[in-house]
Scaffold this motif. Structure first.
Motif, PDB file in Angstrom:
ATOM      1  N   TYR A   1       0.857  -1.187   0.000  1.00 12.97           N
ATOM      2  CA  TYR A   1       0.000   0.000   0.000  1.00 12.97           C
ATOM      3  C   TYR A   1       0.892   1.236   0.000  1.00 12.97           C
ATOM      4  CZ  TYR A   1      -3.213   3.582   1.739  1.00 12.97           C
ATOM      5  OH  TYR A   1      -3.962   4.729   1.887  1.00 12.97           O
ATOM      6  N   ILE A   2       0.657   2.163  -0.897  1.00 17.72           N
ATOM      7  CA  ILE A   2       1.451   3.389  -0.954  1.00 17.72           C
ATOM      8  C   ILE A   2       0.874   4.413   0.010  1.00 17.72           C
ATOM      9  CG2 ILE A   2       2.097   5.371  -2.368  1.00 17.72           C
ATOM     10  CD1 ILE A   2       2.526   3.534  -4.688  1.00 17.72           C
ATOM     11  N   GLU A   3       1.702   4.813   0.964  1.00 20.73           N
ATOM     12  CA  GLU A   3       1.321   5.800   1.975  1.00 20.73           C
ATOM     13  C   GLU A   3       1.594   7.199   1.446  1.00 20.73           C
ATOM     14  OE1 GLU A   3       0.019   7.801   4.909  1.00 20.73           O
ATOM     15  OE2 GLU A   3      -0.037   5.629   5.204  1.00 20.73           O
ATOM     16  N   GLU A   4       0.588   8.064   1.531  1.00 19.63           N
ATOM     17  CA  GLU A   4       0.738   9.417   0.991  1.00 19.63           C
ATOM     18  C   GLU A   4       0.911  10.486   2.065  1.00 19.63           C
ATOM     19  OE1 GLU A   4      -1.506  10.364  -2.754  1.00 19.63           O
ATOM     20  OE2 GLU A   4      -2.809   8.770  -1.961  1.00 19.63           O
ATOM     21  N   GLU A   5       0.621  10.165   3.305  1.00 17.35           N
ATOM     22  CA  GLU A   5       0.738  11.162   4.371  1.00 17.35           C
ATOM     23  C   GLU A   5       2.030  10.982   5.172  1.00 17.35           C
ATOM     24  OE1 GLU A   5      -2.711  11.233   6.808  1.00 17.35           O
ATOM     25  OE2 GLU A   5      -4.099  11.560   5.138  1.00 17.35           O
ATOM     26  N   VAL A   6       2.263   9.786   5.670  1.00 21.90           N
ATOM     27  CA  VAL A   6       3.459   9.521   6.468  1.00 21.90           C
ATOM     28  C   VAL A   6       4.647   9.314   5.537  1.00 21.90           C
ATOM     29  CG1 VAL A   6       4.550   7.920   8.100  1.00 21.90           C
ATOM     30  CG2 VAL A   6       2.118   8.489   8.333  1.00 21.90           C
ATOM     31  N   VAL A   7       5.770   9.975   5.833  1.00 21.67           N
ATOM     32  CA  VAL A   7       6.994   9.749   5.073  1.00 21.67           C
ATOM     33  C   VAL A   7       7.994   9.017   5.952  1.00 21.67           C
ATOM     34  CG1 VAL A   7       6.679  11.743   3.575  1.00 21.67           C
ATOM     35  CG2 VAL A   7       7.970  11.994   5.703  1.00 21.67           C
ATOM     36  N   ARG A   8       8.815   8.184   5.326  1.00 22.64           N
ATOM     37  CA  ARG A   8       9.808   7.437   6.085  1.00 22.64           C
ATOM     38  C   ARG A   8      11.027   8.296   6.402  1.00 22.64           C
ATOM     39  NH1 ARG A   8      14.465   5.454   4.801  1.00 22.64           N
ATOM     40  NH2 ARG A   8      15.407   3.870   6.139  1.00 22.64           N
ATOM     41  N   ALA A   9      11.489   9.117   5.449  1.00 25.86           N
ATOM     42  CA  ALA A   9      12.696   9.903   5.636  1.00 25.86           C
ATOM     43  C   ALA A   9      12.615  11.171   4.801  1.00 25.86           C
ATOM     44  CB  ALA A   9      13.928   9.087   5.231  1.00 25.86           C
TER      45      ALA A   9
ATOM     46  N   SER B   1       0.242  -6.238   2.985  1.00 25.11           N
ATOM     47  CA  SER B   1       1.429  -6.858   3.581  1.00 25.11           C
ATOM     48  C   SER B   1       2.335  -5.828   4.227  1.00 25.11           C
ATOM     49  CB  SER B   1       2.225  -7.615   2.511  1.00 25.11           C
ATOM     50  OG  SER B   1       1.415  -8.513   1.798  1.00 25.11           O
ATOM     51  N   ASP B   2       2.486  -4.682   3.592  1.00 24.85           N
ATOM     52  CA  ASP B   2       3.404  -3.655   4.078  1.00 24.85           C
ATOM     53  C   ASP B   2       3.132  -2.360   3.335  1.00 24.85           C
ATOM     54  OD1 ASP B   2       5.529  -2.411   5.437  1.00 24.85           O
ATOM     55  OD2 ASP B   2       6.820  -4.173   5.256  1.00 24.85           O
ATOM     56  N   VAL B   3       3.944  -1.338   3.666  1.00 26.37           N
ATOM     57  CA  VAL B   3       3.743   0.009   3.136  1.00 26.37           C
ATOM     58  C   VAL B   3       4.937   0.407   2.275  1.00 26.37           C
ATOM     59  CG1 VAL B   3       3.477   2.445   3.741  1.00 26.37           C
ATOM     60  CG2 VAL B   3       2.348   0.677   5.112  1.00 26.37           C
ATOM     61  N   LEU B   4       4.648   1.041   1.138  1.00 21.80           N
ATOM     62  CA  LEU B   4       5.657   1.644   0.282  1.00 21.80           C
ATOM     63  C   LEU B   4       5.542   3.154   0.439  1.00 21.80           C
ATOM     64  CD1 LEU B   4       7.797   1.613  -1.996  1.00 21.80           C
ATOM     65  CD2 LEU B   4       5.909   1.421  -3.635  1.00 21.80           C
ATOM     66  N   TYR B   5       6.677   3.813   0.735  1.00 21.86           N
ATOM     67  CA  TYR B   5       6.660   5.245   1.034  1.00 21.86           C
ATOM     68  C   TYR B   5       7.138   6.063  -0.161  1.00 21.86           C
ATOM     69  CZ  TYR B   5       6.127   3.382   5.681  1.00 21.86           C
ATOM     70  OH  TYR B   5       5.663   2.679   6.761  1.00 21.86           O
ATOM     71  N   LEU B   6       6.614   7.292  -0.237  1.00 22.16           N
ATOM     72  CA  LEU B   6       7.014   8.238  -1.266  1.00 22.16           C
ATOM     73  C   LEU B   6       8.028   9.231  -0.715  1.00 22.16           C
ATOM     74  CD1 LEU B   6       3.486   9.014  -2.786  1.00 22.16           C
ATOM     75  CD2 LEU B   6       5.177   7.356  -3.619  1.00 22.16           C
ATOM     76  N   ASP B   7       8.673   9.967  -1.615  1.00 20.75           N
ATOM     77  CA  ASP B   7       9.643  10.972  -1.169  1.00 20.75           C
ATOM     78  C   ASP B   7       8.930  12.076  -0.401  1.00 20.75           C
ATOM     79  OD1 ASP B   7       9.769  13.695  -3.156  1.00 20.75           O
ATOM     80  OD2 ASP B   7       8.631  11.974  -3.905  1.00 20.75           O
ATOM     81  N   ALA B   8       9.653  12.714   0.509  1.00 18.11           N
ATOM     82  CA  ALA B   8       9.050  13.699   1.400  1.00 18.11           C
ATOM     83  C   ALA B   8       8.790  15.040   0.727  1.00 18.11           C
ATOM     84  CB  ALA B   8       9.956  13.904   2.620  1.00 18.11           C
TER      85      ALA B   8
ATOM     86  N   GLY C   1      14.966 -11.244   2.440  1.00 14.84           N
ATOM     87  CA  GLY C   1      15.561 -11.950   1.310  1.00 14.84           C
ATOM     88  C   GLY C   1      15.147 -11.269   0.025  1.00 14.84           C
ATOM     89  N   VAL C   2      14.500 -12.013  -0.864  1.00 14.82           N
ATOM     90  CA  VAL C   2      13.893 -11.462  -2.070  1.00 14.82           C
ATOM     91  C   VAL C   2      12.424 -11.869  -2.053  1.00 14.82           C
ATOM     92  CG1 VAL C   2      13.879 -11.435  -4.594  1.00 14.82           C
ATOM     93  CG2 VAL C   2      16.058 -11.615  -3.364  1.00 14.82           C
ATOM     94  N   ALA C   3      11.543 -10.883  -2.018  1.00 14.32           N
ATOM     95  CA  ALA C   3      10.108 -11.150  -1.884  1.00 14.32           C
ATOM     96  C   ALA C   3       9.362 -10.541  -3.062  1.00 14.32           C
ATOM     97  CB  ALA C   3       9.579 -10.574  -0.571  1.00 14.32           C
ATOM     98  N   PRO C   4       8.607 -11.347  -3.830  1.00 11.61           N
ATOM     99  CA  PRO C   4       7.869 -10.810  -4.975  1.00 11.61           C
ATOM    100  C   PRO C   4       6.705  -9.936  -4.529  1.00 11.61           C
ATOM    101  CG  PRO C   4       7.234 -13.082  -4.567  1.00 11.61           C
ATOM    102  CD  PRO C   4       8.365 -12.788  -3.631  1.00 11.61           C
ATOM    103  N   VAL C   5       6.383  -8.951  -5.339  1.00 12.98           N
ATOM    104  CA  VAL C   5       5.231  -8.082  -5.090  1.00 12.98           C
ATOM    105  C   VAL C   5       4.146  -8.425  -6.103  1.00 12.98           C
ATOM    106  CG1 VAL C   5       4.392  -5.702  -5.046  1.00 12.98           C
ATOM    107  CG2 VAL C   5       6.681  -6.241  -4.160  1.00 12.98           C
ATOM    108  N   GLY C   6       2.981  -8.761  -5.599  1.00 13.86           N
ATOM    109  CA  GLY C   6       1.871  -9.112  -6.486  1.00 13.86           C
ATOM    110  C   GLY C   6       1.052  -7.909  -6.898  1.00 13.86           C
ATOM    111  N   SER C   7       0.938  -6.932  -5.962  1.00 13.67           N
ATOM    112  CA  SER C   7       0.154  -5.739  -6.279  1.00 13.67           C
ATOM    113  C   SER C   7       0.617  -4.568  -5.418  1.00 13.67           C
ATOM    114  CB  SER C   7      -1.341  -5.984  -6.041  1.00 13.67           C
ATOM    115  OG  SER C   7      -1.618  -6.046  -4.651  1.00 13.67           O
ATOM    116  N   ILE C   8       0.374  -3.368  -5.937  1.00 17.95           N
ATOM    117  CA  ILE C   8       0.596  -2.131  -5.185  1.00 17.95           C
ATOM    118  C   ILE C   8      -0.658  -1.285  -5.341  1.00 17.95           C
ATOM    119  CG2 ILE C   8       1.943  -0.015  -4.987  1.00 17.95           C
ATOM    120  CD1 ILE C   8       4.370  -1.519  -6.005  1.00 17.95           C
ATOM    121  N   THR C   9      -1.199  -0.844  -4.224  1.00 22.33           N
ATOM    122  CA  THR C   9      -2.407  -0.021  -4.244  1.00 22.33           C
ATOM    123  C   THR C   9      -2.037   1.434  -4.009  1.00 22.33           C
ATOM    124  OG1 THR C   9      -3.825  -1.832  -3.497  1.00 22.33           O
ATOM    125  CG2 THR C   9      -4.642   0.407  -3.154  1.00 22.33           C
ATOM    126  N   TYR C  10      -2.455   2.298  -4.954  1.00 20.49           N
ATOM    127  CA  TYR C  10      -2.136   3.720  -4.878  1.00 20.49           C
ATOM    128  C   TYR C  10      -3.384   4.522  -5.220  1.00 20.49           C
ATOM    129  CZ  TYR C  10       0.002   8.203  -6.265  1.00 20.49           C
ATOM    130  OH  TYR C  10       0.329   9.532  -6.386  1.00 20.49           O
TER     131      TYR C  10
END
Length: 390
Positions: free
Chosen positions: A220-228, A258-265, A340-349
């Protein structure tokens, strides 16, 4: 018969690390006791071993990514403006911290992660631990901390692994995850570098990081919280990078991701990292991954996959990747020591689900097979990446 070195015999009870407001004499006791520790290894207690005395008593077939504490850890200390000397192997146990320790009050701490794998012929291999050591040194400079030398770091990883040898899973059943920590352990009230530092390593046998195992992840792509953000500590493995993303992870997992993908700040339009791993995007023969430009951690698995991919004839680019490019991508996958190496089946944005290729000849599987083959000794290591320790 279980044998232990006489110098460490007194440590076999519950571990009690001296107070971090300890006097210099207490510190000197530690360093004198540790004088020959890198050559002396405690053999794990018989009570932790299985019937054949080769493996610890663990259900290896149901091993997840949780803490199953191994018997021993490594510990080493130094004062501000000094260098680390020699450390020692000690029984796994709690450490004592002053309430005003720098790590507790100001987050002055770093961590690393590496793994030990058991080969089919019984050898134990480490994977590029010197890279972890160099990354910790870079992070320590950023966080105003002394750090172990490359040799000290690697030797400590070796000793911790050997002391916990029964906890290295059988071939194909997982790995021994090794967690080095560097913390400002000395007491300080005003904002500043701590007066004392502790380097320690503990270990735990682990299986797959994600509950999906090797099944494709749904991000899931997070649009509010940034990682760095630029100028911050996103490019080093600071402990302060991780707690701020827990809210976003919890929210995403509560919605079935499964987890979050972050965008640039700055622009909120370029993909950067998943919570605890790097990401790759594939289009045809081109493999792209976000550049490690100060806000993205330079992953050791990431750089290994880049080299393997180029060896396999793929074009690899480290660059800024606009989120809009995901729509046309063929595949995506994540890399990291833990995952390790984990495949991504989908990304929701923005409530739109982008699906990636899941069947047929997949690039991520080709790269994963080579990486794991090298890590486990099934493929000849022509790059000098693995280190045999037994």
């Amino acid at each position: 018969m279980i044998q232990r070195t006489s110098a460490l015999r007194s440590l076999l009870g519950p571990l009690r690390v001296p107070s971090l407001s300890s006097k210099i004499s207490e510190y000197n006791w530690y360093t004198s006791q540790a004088a020959s520790s890198l050559q002396e290894v405690i053999i794990p207690c018989a009570s932790s071993l299985s019937g054949d005395d080769e493996y610890a008593d663990v259900d290896w077939d149901n091993l997840g990514f949780g803490l199953t504490r191994a018997d021993y850890m490594f510990i080493m200390k130094c004062f501000k403006d000094e260098s680390f000397q020699k450390g020692q192997i000690s029984p796994y146990g709690n450490i004592e911290l002053n309430p005003s320790a720098g790590v507790l009050n100001y987050g002055q701490g770093l961590f690393e992660g590496t793994k030990a794998q058991r080969t089919e012929d019984g050898r134990i291999l480490l994977f590029r631990p010197e890279q972890n050591a160099m990354r910790m040194k870079r992070g320590a400079e950023r966080m105003c901390m002394p750090s172990p030398s490359i040799d000290q770091f690697v030797n400590a990883v070796k000793e911790t692994t050997l002391a916990n040898k029964p906890w290295v899973p059988p071939p194909g059943k997982g790995s021994l995850y090794i967690r080095p920590l560097l913390i400002g352990s000395g007491p300080i009230l005003g904002l500043g570098p701590a007066p004392e530092y502790t380097f320690l390593i503990y270990a735990s046998p682990v299986g797959n990081y994600f509950k999906e195992g090797t099944a494709p992840l749904n991000l899931y792509i997070e649009e509010e919280v940034v990682r760095a953000s630029p100028g911050g500590a996103g490019g080093v493995k600071s402990i302060t990078n991780y707690a701020p993303v827990l809210k976003a992870i919890t929210k995403a997992k509560g919605r079935g991701f499964s987890d979050v993908l972050y965008l640039d700040a700055v622009n909120k339009k370029y993909i950067e990292e998943v919570s605890s791993c790097n990401i790759f995007v594939i289009k045809g023969n081109l493999i792209s991954t976000p550049a490690t430009n100060g806000t993205v951690l330079d992953g050791i698995t990431q750089k290994s996959i880049i080299e393997i991919a180029r060896d396999h004839g793929y074009q690899v680019e480290e660059r800024r990747i606009p989120v809009d490019e995901l729509i046309d991508a063929d595949e995506a996958f994540c890399t990291g020591t833990a995952v390790g190496v984990a495949p991504v089946g989908s990304i929701t944005y923005q409530n739109k689900r982008i699906e990636f290729k899941r069947e047929g000849q997949l690039v991520w599987q080709e790269l994963y097979s080579t990486l794991v083959g090298i890590q486990t000794g099934r493929i000849e290591d022509k790059k000098g990446w693995t280190m045999e320790i037994n």
